[in-house]
Design a protein around this motif. Structure first.
Motif, PDB file in Angstrom:
ATOM      1  N   ASP A  45       0.798  -1.224   0.000  1.00  0.00           N
ATOM      2  CA  ASP A  45       0.000   0.000   0.000  1.00  0.00           C
ATOM      3  C   ASP A  45       0.837   1.284   0.000  1.00  0.00           C
ATOM      4  OD1 ASP A  45      -2.393  -1.451   0.015  1.00  0.00           O
ATOM      5  OD2 ASP A  45      -2.378  -1.580   2.209  1.00  0.00           O
ATOM      6  N   HIS A  46       2.157   1.153  -0.045  1.00  0.00           N
ATOM      7  CA  HIS A  46       3.015   2.329  -0.090  1.00  0.00           C
ATOM      8  C   HIS A  46       3.520   2.539  -1.519  1.00  0.00           C
ATOM      9  CE1 HIS A  46       2.731   2.358   4.163  1.00  0.00           C
ATOM     10  NE2 HIS A  46       3.542   1.342   4.367  1.00  0.00           N
ATOM     11  N   SER A  47       3.468   3.769  -1.970  1.00  0.00           N
ATOM     12  CA  SER A  47       3.937   4.115  -3.307  1.00  0.00           C
ATOM     13  C   SER A  47       5.428   4.411  -3.250  1.00  0.00           C
ATOM     14  CB  SER A  47       3.165   5.334  -3.824  1.00  0.00           C
ATOM     15  OG  SER A  47       3.522   5.629  -5.145  1.00  0.00           O
ATOM     16  N   ILE A  48       6.207   3.654  -4.009  1.00  0.00           N
ATOM     17  CA  ILE A  48       7.662   3.758  -3.988  1.00  0.00           C
ATOM     18  C   ILE A  48       8.167   4.279  -5.330  1.00  0.00           C
ATOM     19  CG2 ILE A  48       9.844   2.527  -3.636  1.00  0.00           C
ATOM     20  CD1 ILE A  48       8.041   2.633  -1.148  1.00  0.00           C
ATOM     21  N   ARG A 152       3.151   7.872   8.544  1.00  0.00           N
ATOM     22  CA  ARG A 152       3.329   8.105   9.984  1.00  0.00           C
ATOM     23  C   ARG A 152       1.973   7.971  10.683  1.00  0.00           C
ATOM     24  NH1 ARG A 152       2.079  13.726  10.899  1.00  0.00           N
ATOM     25  NH2 ARG A 152       1.941  14.832   8.906  1.00  0.00           N
ATOM     26  N   PRO A 153       1.970   7.332  11.830  1.00  0.00           N
ATOM     27  CA  PRO A 153       3.122   6.654  12.451  1.00  0.00           C
ATOM     28  C   PRO A 153       3.482   5.384  11.674  1.00  0.00           C
ATOM     29  CG  PRO A 153       1.133   6.196  13.692  1.00  0.00           C
ATOM     30  CD  PRO A 153       0.747   7.202  12.644  1.00  0.00           C
ATOM     31  N   HIS A 154       4.757   5.033  11.756  1.00  0.00           N
ATOM     32  CA  HIS A 154       5.237   3.873  11.003  1.00  0.00           C
ATOM     33  C   HIS A 154       6.536   3.405  11.636  1.00  0.00           C
ATOM     34  CE1 HIS A 154       5.508   1.254   7.472  1.00  0.00           C
ATOM     35  NE2 HIS A 154       6.787   1.569   7.389  1.00  0.00           N
ATOM     36  N   PRO A 240       9.422  14.770  18.139  1.00  0.00           N
ATOM     37  CA  PRO A 240       8.419  15.340  17.229  1.00  0.00           C
ATOM     38  C   PRO A 240       8.408  16.866  17.230  1.00  0.00           C
ATOM     39  CG  PRO A 240       7.465  13.578  18.551  1.00  0.00           C
ATOM     40  CD  PRO A 240       8.803  13.882  19.138  1.00  0.00           C
ATOM     41  N   VAL A 241       8.746  17.477  18.359  1.00  0.00           N
ATOM     42  CA  VAL A 241       8.806  18.934  18.427  1.00  0.00           C
ATOM     43  C   VAL A 241       9.950  19.453  17.559  1.00  0.00           C
ATOM     44  CG1 VAL A 241       9.151  20.921  19.937  1.00  0.00           C
ATOM     45  CG2 VAL A 241       7.822  18.955  20.746  1.00  0.00           C
ATOM     46  N   ILE A 242      11.114  18.798  17.658  1.00  0.00           N
ATOM     47  CA  ILE A 242      12.288  19.226  16.891  1.00  0.00           C
ATOM     48  C   ILE A 242      12.045  19.060  15.396  1.00  0.00           C
ATOM     49  CG2 ILE A 242      14.733  18.784  16.444  1.00  0.00           C
ATOM     50  CD1 ILE A 242      14.999  17.908  19.347  1.00  0.00           C
ATOM     51  N   THR A 243      11.453  17.937  14.992  1.00  0.00           N
ATOM     52  CA  THR A 243      11.220  17.717  13.560  1.00  0.00           C
ATOM     53  C   THR A 243      10.280  18.770  12.982  1.00  0.00           C
ATOM     54  OG1 THR A 243       9.412  16.144  14.021  1.00  0.00           O
ATOM     55  CG2 THR A 243      11.632  15.237  13.712  1.00  0.00           C
ATOM     56  N   ASN A 280       6.031  15.394   0.820  1.00  0.00           N
ATOM     57  CA  ASN A 280       5.183  14.459   1.584  1.00  0.00           C
ATOM     58  C   ASN A 280       5.462  14.520   3.092  1.00  0.00           C
ATOM     59  OD1 ASN A 280       4.097  13.534  -0.848  1.00  0.00           O
ATOM     60  ND2 ASN A 280       5.595  11.886  -1.026  1.00  0.00           N
ATOM     61  N   ASP A 281       5.875  15.698   3.579  1.00  0.00           N
ATOM     62  CA  ASP A 281       6.128  15.911   5.018  1.00  0.00           C
ATOM     63  C   ASP A 281       7.180  14.953   5.568  1.00  0.00           C
ATOM     64  OD1 ASP A 281       4.333  18.029   5.275  1.00  0.00           O
ATOM     65  OD2 ASP A 281       2.642  16.685   5.669  1.00  0.00           O
ATOM     66  N   GLY A 282       8.235  14.739   4.785  1.00  0.00           N
ATOM     67  CA  GLY A 282       9.269  13.806   5.210  1.00  0.00           C
ATOM     68  C   GLY A 282      10.033  14.233   6.446  1.00  0.00           C
ATOM     69  N   HIS A 283      10.080  15.537   6.739  1.00  0.00           N
ATOM     70  CA  HIS A 283      10.794  15.998   7.932  1.00  0.00           C
ATOM     71  C   HIS A 283      10.129  15.495   9.214  1.00  0.00           C
ATOM     72  CE1 HIS A 283       7.544  18.812   7.241  1.00  0.00           C
ATOM     73  NE2 HIS A 283       7.748  19.431   8.389  1.00  0.00           N
TER      74      HIS A 283
END
Length: 364
Positions: A45-48, A152-154, A240-243, A280-283
């Protein structure tokens, strides 16, 4: 005075909200071209994202048997080191990528495994050079990176990334071919897991013809992660705050510290790297991906053992100014662990250029 602080606090709330919802940077023409030249396949289900369609498919050969020893060669070169001039990441080598048909008369396939925290675009500067040597050049964005999905979460893991590579090889119909692997950094550990599966004849494992590593933390005992990496991987609720507060300035400063002094990326190249991370909000998943550092320690025997026991030809491209895998500790451990005393040294910064050219010059 108290009212002043209250006013500042009230003003900071909407400013912070705006900051946290800033859209990702627009893709540069180079990134747009890279994405347009690739495609996507689905893994659970993940697009690569990947690049490497074959313009001239060849008839699949009979599946080869596992290697049984003999001379160790990679891309036609005996096992050795290449000591570049402080190049922990691919240096600019060739012109921008194009959809080349690959080397005429060659049936070789190479799969490229990128590092952290970037993407397959790392290989863009050497793409043309590789297509001059190999019939088929394939690169992918691991899940959580580049143009691929970033769920995420993942629970991100090296095991999952290795399975994605196997899935891509099957998707492209290359599972009966012997594959050359060229890896960097995070990709080195993925390659080690693929090597372990191959040596243990795991169902679905890819058939590895040779493996070329480059500046990766293959030995946890000599790996020196940056402070921000330590904080993010073990920061708990703080991570999560730092990211969410991560920005281009801190990203470029942190990443620039692992490049050699003469191979610093340009501002435009830093923006391309940052844009790929923000896509895709990778940070927001960087802290989850960084668990690979702990996985390296936990599975050290499995992954280092794969390198020690394998009969697959191994090669190392190493930039000695890498602060994460420092010289001489890393190189000494590599030589002693793999029982090799055949170093091949070079002083030019474009380590990948000279390595690939030498593969061609040292054919059997």
């Amino acid at each position: 005075m108290k009212e002043r602080w209250v006013q500042l606090g009230l003003l900071s709330v909407p400013l912070l909200a705006v900051y946290l919802h800033l859209p990702p940077p627009r893709l540069s023409p180079a990134l747009l071209s890279w994405r347009a030249s690739g495609a996507f396949f689905t893994y659970k289900d993940h697009s690569i994202f990947y690049r490497g369609a074959d313009p001239h498919p060849l008839t699949p050969p009979h599946p080869p048997t596992a290697p049984s020893g003999g001379k160790r060669e990679i891309f036609g070169l005996k096992t050795s080191f290449f000591l570049g001039g402080g190049v922990p990441c691919p240096a600019p080598l060739f012109s921008p990528p194009s959809d080349s048909a690959g080397a005429e008369g060659s049936s070789d396939v190479v799969v490229l495994l990128h590092g952290f925290p970037t993407s397959s675009y790392d290989w863009s500067k050497i793409w043309e050079g590789l297509t001059q040597r190999f019939r088929r050049v394939v690169a992918l964005d691991f899940v959580g990176f580049g143009f691929s999905d970033k769920p995420r979460p993942h629970r991100y893991s090296i095991f999952e990334q290795a399975s994605i590579v196997e899935g891509l090889v099957r998707h492209l119909g290359l599972h009966r071919r012997r594959i050359n692997l060229l890896s960097h950094d995070y990709g080195d550990t993925v390659a080690q897991e693929l090597l372990h599966r191959y040596e243990h004849n795991r169902t679905g494992s890819i058939l590895i013809k040779s493996l070329c590593l480059s500046n990766g933390g293959i030995f946890p005992e000599t790996h020196r992660p940056r402070l921000i990496q330590k904080v993010l991987k073990d920061g708990g609720l703080l991570s999560p705050v730092i990211t969410r507060l991560m920005n281009f300035f801190f990203f470029s400063r942190g990443l620039g510290a692992v490049f050699g002094p003469y191979t610093q990326p340009s501002q435009a190249e830093y923006w391309d790297m940052w844009t790929a991370v923000r896509t895709n909000d990778g940070h927001l998943v960087v802290d989850s991906i960084l668990q690979y550092i702990n996985q390296r320690k936990k599975h050290r025997d499995r992954w280092v053992g794969a390198l020690v026991a394998t009969s697959v030809p191994l090669h190392l491209i190493y930039g000695p100014l890498d602060p994460v895998n420092p010289h001489p500790e890393f190189l000494q451990l590599y030589k002693s662990t793999l029982c090799t005393n055949d170093p091949w040294f070079g002083c030019q910064p474009a380590a990948f250029t000279h390595a690939v050219k030498s593969f061609e010059q040292h054919k059997r």
